[in-house]
Design a protein around this motif. Structure first.
Motif, PDB file in Angstrom:
ATOM      1  N   ALA A 388     -29.370 -12.318 -38.490  1.00 15.95           N
ATOM      2  CA  ALA A 388     -30.158 -11.088 -38.413  1.00 15.95           C
ATOM      3  C   ALA A 388     -30.868 -11.021 -37.065  1.00 15.95           C
ATOM      4  O   ALA A 388     -31.388 -12.028 -36.564  1.00 15.95           O
ATOM      5  CB  ALA A 388     -31.184 -11.054 -39.545  1.00 15.95           C
ATOM      6  N   PRO A 389     -30.913  -9.854 -36.431  1.00 15.52           N
ATOM      7  CA  PRO A 389     -31.523  -9.726 -35.105  1.00 15.52           C
ATOM      8  C   PRO A 389     -32.959 -10.221 -35.017  1.00 15.52           C
ATOM      9  O   PRO A 389     -33.390 -10.694 -33.960  1.00 15.52           O
ATOM     10  CB  PRO A 389     -31.432  -8.218 -34.828  1.00 15.52           C
ATOM     11  CG  PRO A 389     -30.294  -7.747 -35.667  1.00 15.52           C
ATOM     12  CD  PRO A 389     -30.317  -8.601 -36.898  1.00 15.52           C
ATOM     13  N   ILE A 390     -33.708 -10.149 -36.113  1.00 13.90           N
ATOM     14  CA  ILE A 390     -35.111 -10.562 -36.070  1.00 13.90           C
ATOM     15  C   ILE A 390     -35.264 -12.033 -35.709  1.00 13.90           C
ATOM     16  O   ILE A 390     -36.264 -12.448 -35.115  1.00 13.90           O
ATOM     17  CB  ILE A 390     -35.815 -10.257 -37.422  1.00 13.90           C
ATOM     18  CG1 ILE A 390     -37.323 -10.436 -37.308  1.00 13.90           C
ATOM     19  CG2 ILE A 390     -35.241 -11.130 -38.533  1.00 13.90           C
ATOM     20  CD1 ILE A 390     -37.996  -9.457 -36.369  1.00 13.90           C
ATOM     21  N   PHE A 391     -34.243 -12.832 -36.029  1.00  8.50           N
ATOM     22  CA  PHE A 391     -34.341 -14.263 -35.747  1.00  8.50           C
ATOM     23  C   PHE A 391     -34.104 -14.601 -34.270  1.00  8.50           C
ATOM     24  O   PHE A 391     -34.243 -15.748 -33.865  1.00  8.50           O
ATOM     25  CB  PHE A 391     -33.368 -15.047 -36.631  1.00  8.50           C
ATOM     26  CG  PHE A 391     -33.728 -14.994 -38.097  1.00  8.50           C
ATOM     27  CD1 PHE A 391     -35.025 -15.234 -38.515  1.00  8.50           C
ATOM     28  CD2 PHE A 391     -32.766 -14.692 -39.055  1.00  8.50           C
ATOM     29  CE1 PHE A 391     -35.369 -15.186 -39.862  1.00  8.50           C
ATOM     30  CE2 PHE A 391     -33.088 -14.639 -40.403  1.00  8.50           C
ATOM     31  CZ  PHE A 391     -34.404 -14.879 -40.806  1.00  8.50           C
ATOM     32  N   GLU A 392     -33.800 -13.591 -33.495  1.00 10.91           N
ATOM     33  CA  GLU A 392     -33.711 -13.806 -32.051  1.00 10.91           C
ATOM     34  C   GLU A 392     -35.090 -13.942 -31.426  1.00 10.91           C
ATOM     35  O   GLU A 392     -35.256 -14.548 -30.369  1.00 10.91           O
ATOM     36  CB  GLU A 392     -32.953 -12.647 -31.390  1.00 10.91           C
ATOM     37  CG  GLU A 392     -31.491 -12.536 -31.828  1.00 10.91           C
ATOM     38  CD  GLU A 392     -30.815 -11.311 -31.232  1.00 10.91           C
ATOM     39  OE1 GLU A 392     -31.473 -10.604 -30.422  1.00 10.91           O
ATOM     40  OE2 GLU A 392     -29.638 -11.061 -31.572  1.00 10.91           O
ATOM     41  N   THR A 393     -36.100 -13.376 -32.102  1.00 10.80           N
ATOM     42  CA  THR A 393     -37.466 -13.407 -31.568  1.00 10.80           C
ATOM     43  C   THR A 393     -38.466 -14.077 -32.502  1.00 10.80           C
ATOM     44  O   THR A 393     -39.584 -14.380 -32.088  1.00 10.80           O
ATOM     45  CB  THR A 393     -37.951 -11.979 -31.287  1.00 10.80           C
ATOM     46  OG1 THR A 393     -37.852 -11.191 -32.492  1.00 10.80           O
ATOM     47  CG2 THR A 393     -37.108 -11.333 -30.190  1.00 10.80           C
ATOM     48  N   THR A 394     -38.069 -14.297 -33.757  1.00 15.09           N
ATOM     49  CA  THR A 394     -38.978 -14.870 -34.748  1.00 15.09           C
ATOM     50  C   THR A 394     -38.281 -16.004 -35.482  1.00 15.09           C
ATOM     51  O   THR A 394     -37.153 -15.837 -35.946  1.00 15.09           O
ATOM     52  CB  THR A 394     -39.415 -13.803 -35.780  1.00 15.09           C
ATOM     53  OG1 THR A 394     -40.024 -12.711 -35.093  1.00 15.09           O
ATOM     54  CG2 THR A 394     -40.390 -14.390 -36.792  1.00 15.09           C
ATOM     55  N   SER A 395     -38.945 -17.136 -35.594  1.00 19.50           N
ATOM     56  CA  SER A 395     -38.368 -18.240 -36.359  1.00 19.50           C
ATOM     57  C   SER A 395     -38.442 -17.929 -37.846  1.00 19.50           C
ATOM     58  O   SER A 395     -39.316 -17.172 -38.296  1.00 19.50           O
ATOM     59  CB  SER A 395     -39.099 -19.544 -36.055  1.00 19.50           C
ATOM     60  OG  SER A 395     -40.480 -19.426 -36.384  1.00 19.50           O
ATOM     61  N   ASP A 396     -37.531 -18.481 -38.611  1.00 22.54           N
ATOM     62  CA  ASP A 396     -37.450 -18.238 -40.048  1.00 22.54           C
ATOM     63  C   ASP A 396     -38.709 -18.763 -40.737  1.00 22.54           C
ATOM     64  O   ASP A 396     -38.984 -19.963 -40.710  1.00 22.54           O
ATOM     65  CB  ASP A 396     -36.206 -18.937 -40.600  1.00 22.54           C
ATOM     66  CG  ASP A 396     -35.960 -18.625 -42.065  1.00 22.54           C
ATOM     67  OD1 ASP A 396     -36.836 -18.017 -42.713  1.00 22.54           O
ATOM     68  OD2 ASP A 396     -34.883 -19.006 -42.571  1.00 22.54           O
ATOM     69  N   PRO A 397     -39.507 -17.902 -41.375  1.00 24.89           N
ATOM     70  CA  PRO A 397     -40.739 -18.362 -42.018  1.00 24.89           C
ATOM     71  C   PRO A 397     -40.566 -18.855 -43.448  1.00 24.89           C
ATOM     72  O   PRO A 397     -41.531 -19.316 -44.063  1.00 24.89           O
ATOM     73  CB  PRO A 397     -41.605 -17.103 -42.002  1.00 24.89           C
ATOM     74  CG  PRO A 397     -40.620 -16.000 -42.181  1.00 24.89           C
ATOM     75  CD  PRO A 397     -39.373 -16.432 -41.441  1.00 24.89           C
TER      76      PRO A 397
END
Length: 601
Positions: A388-397
């Motif tokens: 998912a694109p969000i994981f390019e800037t945010t680590s998996d919480p």
């Protein structure tokens, strides 16, 4: 802007408990025989009641309380007698606290009863440095806590859960759905038709929560199972139980210094605003179980918290701890409604007083019928794709690869906390819930008045990850309803959901309708003993203090992959073990010490 908890919310909280007939009920503190006991438990939800009954083995039992107006329970461990004081705001006779389907008319949990991902507990073990919090240790308490019973309609539950994962002799009865609704068969069909995205999970008690599952609910014999009707009711026949009705703890009292730390082995309480305050003292410990909102409020009123915030209310700081009231984490909830065919939904029941009366007569006669429905029969937990694109800037919480990012909650009727039910038509609801949020809110005192509710700012959807994930959860709900099973049932999405055609549309929709599923945690977070943050140590002890432990959802440093009732009960089970026998805190004491098993008496 911080939000003040509505008065109606705290008033409705007074209807959370069904009070059993208990011995020696006292209407006023002047009727109490003593004011010093071995243990004092402040608050009595799942954590307070659960901990205290288990500690009854050590001559302790508990006391109920309100969500924001915690009452107090006091226990005596004298070897020759058991002296117990319970104080609470009674809800005896409140029908909605007994009838499962009426739960949404109050503010308590909706009875969904599971425990979260195994990786939640392993993560907690890593955070605290205490292996006793690992899933391998914590799962032992499931069978000690629960008593799985047949559903109210007596249907064959083969394939709907895994019996070996459950207890049959625990304290709290739970069951699978006892009333079939129109969406049941369609949901299960969708897990076959769209199995790659929405697989079926027979039993999330395994620790792997991913997939759609039949809900297990805190319902037994067609009635709501609460900590009051189970843990509390189990002590109703004790002649040495004192019950003090309608008293509210206003603060902890400092009683001295032990080992260089301030000791708080007393509580102050009052019957009502403006009434004289009374005091009670503990020889051993005060156990604070007032919940994620009540607990930090009491701490701050007692001089424990951020010194600048306390000074603004002219409260002298006794323990400086900037973590108190911070780190508020919750499952944000976004309802999605669809208009459906026919009259199979439960909407007609709520509109037709005659039908509702008939259902109530049936429930009163044999605890069957639509009123035993626990609001939902299915839930599902899901992850975002690893790319998912969000994981390019945010680590998996999330807690780990078998933990979830979001949840879908299925209801066969209109369910929307912020919109009234339409006057006609039939509906189904799929709520999207954010399970691994990165947003963190806070709680502050509104004033030094203990009867004034605190200011709360949950800061929902304040991070890019949370916005993205809830957006994807709405898309997932729409994909779920696009399966073949729904073609002859769903007519159209309702209201603004019909206009969510772009990401920007969904984001606006989410901002407008997102609320809470009432799973706040983290405001008195647990951390390692040597950590520079947190409020309690891994053994529940209040950092920097003597004589106080905190046992409630506020100690979870992050919100687990579950509706929080179940995880809080497990927390209470472990607290009872630790407090009863600290040297054996990683063991199941009830298995080898008969006095911890209420059935041994």
């Amino acid at each position: 802007m911080a939000l003040s908890v509505p008065l109606t919310f705290s008033l409705l909280a007074s209807a959370l408990f069904i009070a059993p007939v208990l011995a020696r009920v006292h209407q006023h503190s002047s009727q109490l025989p003593v004011n010093k006991y071995d243990y004092i438990v402040v608050g009595a939800g799942a954590a307070g009641l659960g901990t205290s009954l288990l500690l009854a083995s050590r001559r302790m039992v508990l006391a109920p309380s309100l969500f924001l107006r915690p009452a107090l329970g006091i226990f005596d461990t004298a070897p020759s007698s058991l002296s117990i004081l319970m104080t609470f705001f009674s809800d005896e006779g409140i029908l909605a606290a007994q009838v499962p389907l009426l739960a949404p008319t109050l503010t308590p949990n909706y009875m969904s009863h599971h425990y979260g991902s195994s990786e939640d507990y392993d993560r907690l073990a890593r955070i605290t440095g205490d292996s006793g919090w690992s899933w391998n240790n914590m799962k032992q308490y499931i069978k000690r806590h629960e008593k799985i019973v047949p559903p109210a309609d007596g249907h064959n539950t083969t394939g709907q859960y895994t019996p070996s994962l459950h207890g049959t002799n625990g304290v709290l009865p739970k069951s699978l759905p006892g009333y079939s609704v129109a969406t049941d068969s369609r949901i299960i069909a969708t897990t076959r038709e769209l199995s790659s995205e929405f697989p079926f999970n027979q039993d999330i008690t395994s620790g792997n929560v991913l997939g759609v599952t039949w809900v297990q609910s805190a319902i037994g014999g067609g009635k709501r199972s609460s900590s009051s009707t189970t843990y509390l009711a189990s002590v109703k026949d004790r002649k040495n139980v004192d019950v003090l009705v309608n008293a509210q703890v206003t603060k902890l009292l400092r009683t001295g210094t032990v080992g260089g730390k301030p000791s708080f082995k007393g509580v102050q309480y009052a019957a009502a605003p403006g009434s004289p305050t009374q005091t009670a003292y503990a020889r051993e410990e005060v156990i604070l179980s007032a919940g994620s909102l009540g607990t930090p409020q009491i701490l701050m009123l007692s001089g424990i918290g951020d010194k600048d915030e306390l000074a603004s209310h002219y409260i002298t700081t006794v323990i400086e701890n900037t973590s108190v009231g911070k780190n508020l984490s919750d499952h944000a909830l976004l309802p999605n409604n669809w208009i459906v065919q026919g009259t199979e939904s439960l909407d007609g029941l709520f509109r037709d007083q005659s039908a509702l009366n008939s259902a109530l007569v049936q429930w009163q006669a044999n605890k069957t019928g639509p009123l035993v429905h626990g609001t939902v029969n299915h839930i599902g937990f899901f992850r975002l794709p690893s790319d998912a694109p969000i994981f390019e800037t945010t680590s998996d919480p999330s807690s780990g690869p078998t933990a979830s990012h979001y949840e879908l909650i299925f209801s066969s009727y209109w369910l929307h906390p912020t919109l009234p039910s339409p006057a006609n038509g039939s509906y189904m609801t799929i709520c999207s819930a954010l399970i691994s949020p990165t947003s963190r809110g806070y709680l502050k005192l509104a004033s030094a008045d203990p009867f004034q509710t605190p200011l709360i700012n949950p800061q929902y959807l304040s991070t890019a990850f949370d916005k993205y994930t809830l957006r994807e959860a709405v898309k997932a709900a729409k994909r779920f309803t696009s399966g073949p099973a729904w073609a002859d049932y769903i007519l159209a999405p309702y209201g603004d959901l019909a206009s969510t055609n772009t990401d920007a549309d969904i984001d606006a929709y989410a901002r407008k309708y997102t609320s809470t599923i009432f799973h706040p945690v983290g405001t008195a977070a647990m951390s390692a003993k040597d950590a520079g943050w947190g409020v309690v140590d891994p053994d529940f002890r209040l950092k920097g203090a003597d004589g106080v432990r905190i046992v409630d959802a506020s100690v979870w440093p992050f919100v687990p992959n579950a509706h929080t009732q179940g995880p809080v009960y497990l927390l209470a089970e472990r607290a009872a073990s630790i407090i009863a026998e600290p040297s054996k805190s990683n063991a199941d004491l009830r298995g080898n010490l008969g006095f911890l098993n209420p059935r041994s008496r």
